[in-house]
Scaffold this motif. Structure first.
Motif, PDB file in Angstrom:
ATOM      1  N   LEU A 328       0.822  -1.202   0.000  1.00  0.00           N
ATOM      2  CA  LEU A 328       0.000   0.000   0.000  1.00  0.00           C
ATOM      3  C   LEU A 328       0.862   1.261   0.000  1.00  0.00           C
ATOM      4  O   LEU A 328       0.536   2.254  -0.668  1.00  0.00           O
ATOM      5  CB  LEU A 328      -0.932   0.010   1.208  1.00  0.00           C
ATOM      6  CG  LEU A 328      -2.058  -1.032   1.202  1.00  0.00           C
ATOM      7  CD1 LEU A 328      -2.849  -0.964   2.491  1.00  0.00           C
ATOM      8  CD2 LEU A 328      -2.982  -0.843   0.003  1.00  0.00           C
ATOM      9  N   LYS A 329       1.955   1.206   0.737  1.00  0.00           N
ATOM     10  CA  LYS A 329       2.851   2.363   0.774  1.00  0.00           C
ATOM     11  C   LYS A 329       3.432   2.628  -0.608  1.00  0.00           C
ATOM     12  O   LYS A 329       3.504   3.777  -1.068  1.00  0.00           O
ATOM     13  CB  LYS A 329       3.960   2.117   1.796  1.00  0.00           C
ATOM     14  CG  LYS A 329       4.700   3.383   2.209  1.00  0.00           C
ATOM     15  CD  LYS A 329       5.565   3.136   3.427  1.00  0.00           C
ATOM     16  CE  LYS A 329       6.163   4.451   3.903  1.00  0.00           C
ATOM     17  NZ  LYS A 329       7.007   4.262   5.115  1.00  0.00           N
ATOM     18  N   TYR A 333      -0.330   5.075  -0.650  1.00  0.00           N
ATOM     19  CA  TYR A 333      -1.198   5.272   0.508  1.00  0.00           C
ATOM     20  C   TYR A 333      -0.387   5.661   1.745  1.00  0.00           C
ATOM     21  O   TYR A 333       0.786   5.273   1.887  1.00  0.00           O
ATOM     22  CB  TYR A 333      -1.968   3.993   0.818  1.00  0.00           C
ATOM     23  CG  TYR A 333      -3.049   3.650  -0.175  1.00  0.00           C
ATOM     24  CD1 TYR A 333      -4.372   4.045   0.029  1.00  0.00           C
ATOM     25  CD2 TYR A 333      -2.757   2.917  -1.327  1.00  0.00           C
ATOM     26  CE1 TYR A 333      -5.367   3.727  -0.886  1.00  0.00           C
ATOM     27  CE2 TYR A 333      -3.746   2.598  -2.255  1.00  0.00           C
ATOM     28  CZ  TYR A 333      -5.043   3.006  -2.024  1.00  0.00           C
ATOM     29  OH  TYR A 333      -6.021   2.691  -2.937  1.00  0.00           O
ATOM     30  N   VAL A 335       0.119   4.775   5.387  1.00  0.00           N
ATOM     31  CA  VAL A 335      -0.154   3.503   6.064  1.00  0.00           C
ATOM     32  C   VAL A 335       0.471   3.498   7.459  1.00  0.00           C
ATOM     33  O   VAL A 335       1.579   4.015   7.663  1.00  0.00           O
ATOM     34  CB  VAL A 335       0.409   2.321   5.244  1.00  0.00           C
ATOM     35  CG1 VAL A 335      -0.154   1.012   5.761  1.00  0.00           C
ATOM     36  CG2 VAL A 335       0.111   2.469   3.776  1.00  0.00           C
ATOM     37  N   LEU A 346      -4.987   2.689   7.287  1.00  0.00           N
ATOM     38  CA  LEU A 346      -4.579   3.535   6.172  1.00  0.00           C
ATOM     39  C   LEU A 346      -5.531   4.688   5.973  1.00  0.00           C
ATOM     40  O   LEU A 346      -6.715   4.601   6.321  1.00  0.00           O
ATOM     41  CB  LEU A 346      -4.491   2.715   4.883  1.00  0.00           C
ATOM     42  CG  LEU A 346      -5.789   2.070   4.392  1.00  0.00           C
ATOM     43  CD1 LEU A 346      -5.998   2.374   2.916  1.00  0.00           C
ATOM     44  CD2 LEU A 346      -5.746   0.564   4.593  1.00  0.00           C
ATOM     45  N   LYS A 347      -4.997   5.767   5.414  1.00  0.00           N
ATOM     46  CA  LYS A 347      -5.827   6.912   5.081  1.00  0.00           C
ATOM     47  C   LYS A 347      -6.575   6.636   3.798  1.00  0.00           C
ATOM     48  O   LYS A 347      -6.001   6.121   2.833  1.00  0.00           O
ATOM     49  CB  LYS A 347      -4.962   8.160   4.905  1.00  0.00           C
ATOM     50  CG  LYS A 347      -4.742   8.973   6.153  1.00  0.00           C
ATOM     51  CD  LYS A 347      -4.056  10.276   5.800  1.00  0.00           C
ATOM     52  CE  LYS A 347      -3.892  11.137   7.054  1.00  0.00           C
ATOM     53  NZ  LYS A 347      -3.209  12.412   6.742  1.00  0.00           N
ATOM     54  N   THR A 348      -7.842   6.990   3.765  1.00  0.00           N
ATOM     55  CA  THR A 348      -8.599   6.818   2.528  1.00  0.00           C
ATOM     56  C   THR A 348      -8.134   7.864   1.514  1.00  0.00           C
ATOM     57  O   THR A 348      -7.842   9.009   1.879  1.00  0.00           O
ATOM     58  CB  THR A 348     -10.100   6.970   2.778  1.00  0.00           C
ATOM     59  OG1 THR A 348     -10.354   8.260   3.344  1.00  0.00           O
ATOM     60  CG2 THR A 348     -10.608   5.893   3.716  1.00  0.00           C
ATOM     61  N   PRO A 349      -8.057   7.500   0.232  1.00  0.00           N
ATOM     62  CA  PRO A 349      -7.562   8.436  -0.778  1.00  0.00           C
ATOM     63  C   PRO A 349      -8.645   9.407  -1.265  1.00  0.00           C
ATOM     64  O   PRO A 349      -9.839   9.145  -1.109  1.00  0.00           O
ATOM     65  CB  PRO A 349      -7.133   7.499  -1.913  1.00  0.00           C
ATOM     66  CG  PRO A 349      -8.080   6.340  -1.798  1.00  0.00           C
ATOM     67  CD  PRO A 349      -8.333   6.171  -0.324  1.00  0.00           C
TER      68      PRO A 349
END
Length: 404
Positions: A328-329, A333, A335, A346-349
């Motif tokens: 994810l990173k 994202y 994370v 994780l932060k939502t995009p």
């Protein structure tokens, strides 16, 4: 005329994971045959370790003979299991805990919901935000909150301690002094961990203010870094302010077997009463004990073979956590977690809400996670994935997400 406990009517329509199940069920009905990868609920997927299976078989065979048959378990649990817990989980870490301060149960979720029964309804409750929903909901059911506030997405009368990115998702002391403080480390849902000096501050705060910390250590087996306490009883003074909850679900795969325990020191006194005695009374009145067969399986967890086999299982899950975190990173994202806990936060995009991102992942990647807002107002804008899937499914899920 029959009336109902109207505190239940304050609760939201359904439990977080029930909502997720309904959404996933509707999607599967609309798109039959699609492969859904589920990284939402924190349920394990690896089978029970061989030494645990052997112990279960042996205990079942014992139940077939009069001389080895077992009926009701002792109120606190069998001594063979409580002694193993004390030696391995506490005395080996320098914690002053005795076997008769261990209460065996059918799981940490039950205990985290039931422990509030020994406290008065006028106690002020403090929880982290985001938070495991059971802590809040069971206190609402008991009557320790006001109504739900749609605007703030929380309950009146509950003290919420925001856990933000800028403070490592750790809570700060609240402005209003609480009576009961719920802490969970390593944390569900954020995956954050607390150092011993930071946890010591909470122990000192509780003792100074006469509060009680209810400490959920269900994920301690996943700790990989030095300086992260496995038990609150590693802190000086914890015996006079803390209750600890433990589970066999995540460290040994007992989600479908059910076993856990609560630790209450005999030195913990509030309102002139030993809380150990109150919990013993509640335990003996409302619970007939975890099955003998299951407690024997719990004992096998602490055997040399059990420790070796479970270490391999935990390593496999943490390998999954690394795949999720790094994948994810690399995909861009933000994370967190995944180092001392099997959860990735994780932060939502693109400023998506948590539930918008849930729908987006389900529709576009066929991957199920957990919306952060389901854990509280400060979980909005975040999303939880678990490392409890198979390696193959985990890798495929992250590949799907990375291609979006």
């Amino acid at each position: 005329m029959v009336t109902v406990n109207k505190n239940y009517l304050k609760l939201q329509e359904s439990y977080l994971f029930s909502n997720i199940a309904k959404k996933v069920g509707a999607f599967c009905e609309a798109y039959p045959g699609e492969k859904i990868i589920r990284l939402g609920i924190g349920d394990v997927t690896q089978p029970l370790a061989p030494v645990i299976i052997d112990s279960l078989h042996k205990a079942v065979d014992e139940m077939a003979h009069a001389e080895t048959f077992h009926g009701y378990a002792p109120d606190l649990g069998y001594e063979f299991l409580r002694n193993a817990i004390v030696r391995h989980d506490y005395q080996s870490r320098g914690c002053q805990i005795e076997a008769d301060e261990i209460f065996i149960s059918d799981g940490a979720k039950s205990d985290s919901g039931n422990i509030q029964e020994i406290f008065g309804l006028d106690n002020k409750v403090a929880v982290c935000d985001p938070v495991y929903p059971v802590y809040v909901d069971t206190n609402v059911m008991a009557g320790r909150s006001g109504s739900y506030c749609e605007k703030n997405e929380n309950f009146h009368g509950i003290i919420y301690m925001p856990c933000r990115e800028e403070n490592g998702f750790l809570p700060e002391f609240p402005k209003e002094v609480p009576d009961l403080i719920y802490l969970c480390f390593p944390n569900n849902p954020t995956g954050s961990a607390i150092t011993k000096p930071e946890l010591q501050k909470w122990v000192d705060y509780a003792n100074l203010n006469g509060a009680v910390i209810i400490y959920d250590a269900a994920y301690e087996a996943y700790i990989s870094e030095e300086g992260i306490p496995h038990s609150i009883f590693e802190c000086e003074g914890a015996r006079t302010c803390a209750i600890e909850l433990r589970s066999f679900s995540k460290n040994a795969g007992f989600t479908g077997v059910r076993l856990g325990f609560t630790v209450i020191s005999k030195e913990l006194v509030r309102d002139g009463v030993r809380l150990h005695d109150l919990w013993a009374r509640r335990h003996g009145t409302k619970f007939n004990g975890a099955p003998y067969i299951v407690q024997r399986a719990g004992e096998a967890v602490y055997s040399p073979e059990g420790q070796m086999q479970l270490k391999e299982q935990i390593a496999a899950y943490m390998c999954n956590a690394k795949v999720i975190y790094e994948g994810l990173k690399e995909a861009g994202y933000a994370v967190y977690g995944g180092v001392n806990a099997p959860y990735i936060w994780l932060k939502t995009p693109d400023s998506m809400t948590s539930w918008e991102f849930f729908d987006y992942l389900l529709e576009k990647a066929k991957v199920v996670g957990t919306p952060g807002s389901g854990f509280g107002a400060h979980g909005e804008g975040y999303f939880r994935l678990t490392a409890f899937g198979s390696y193959e499914d985990t890798k495929e899920a992250i590949d799907r997400i990375s291609r979006l």
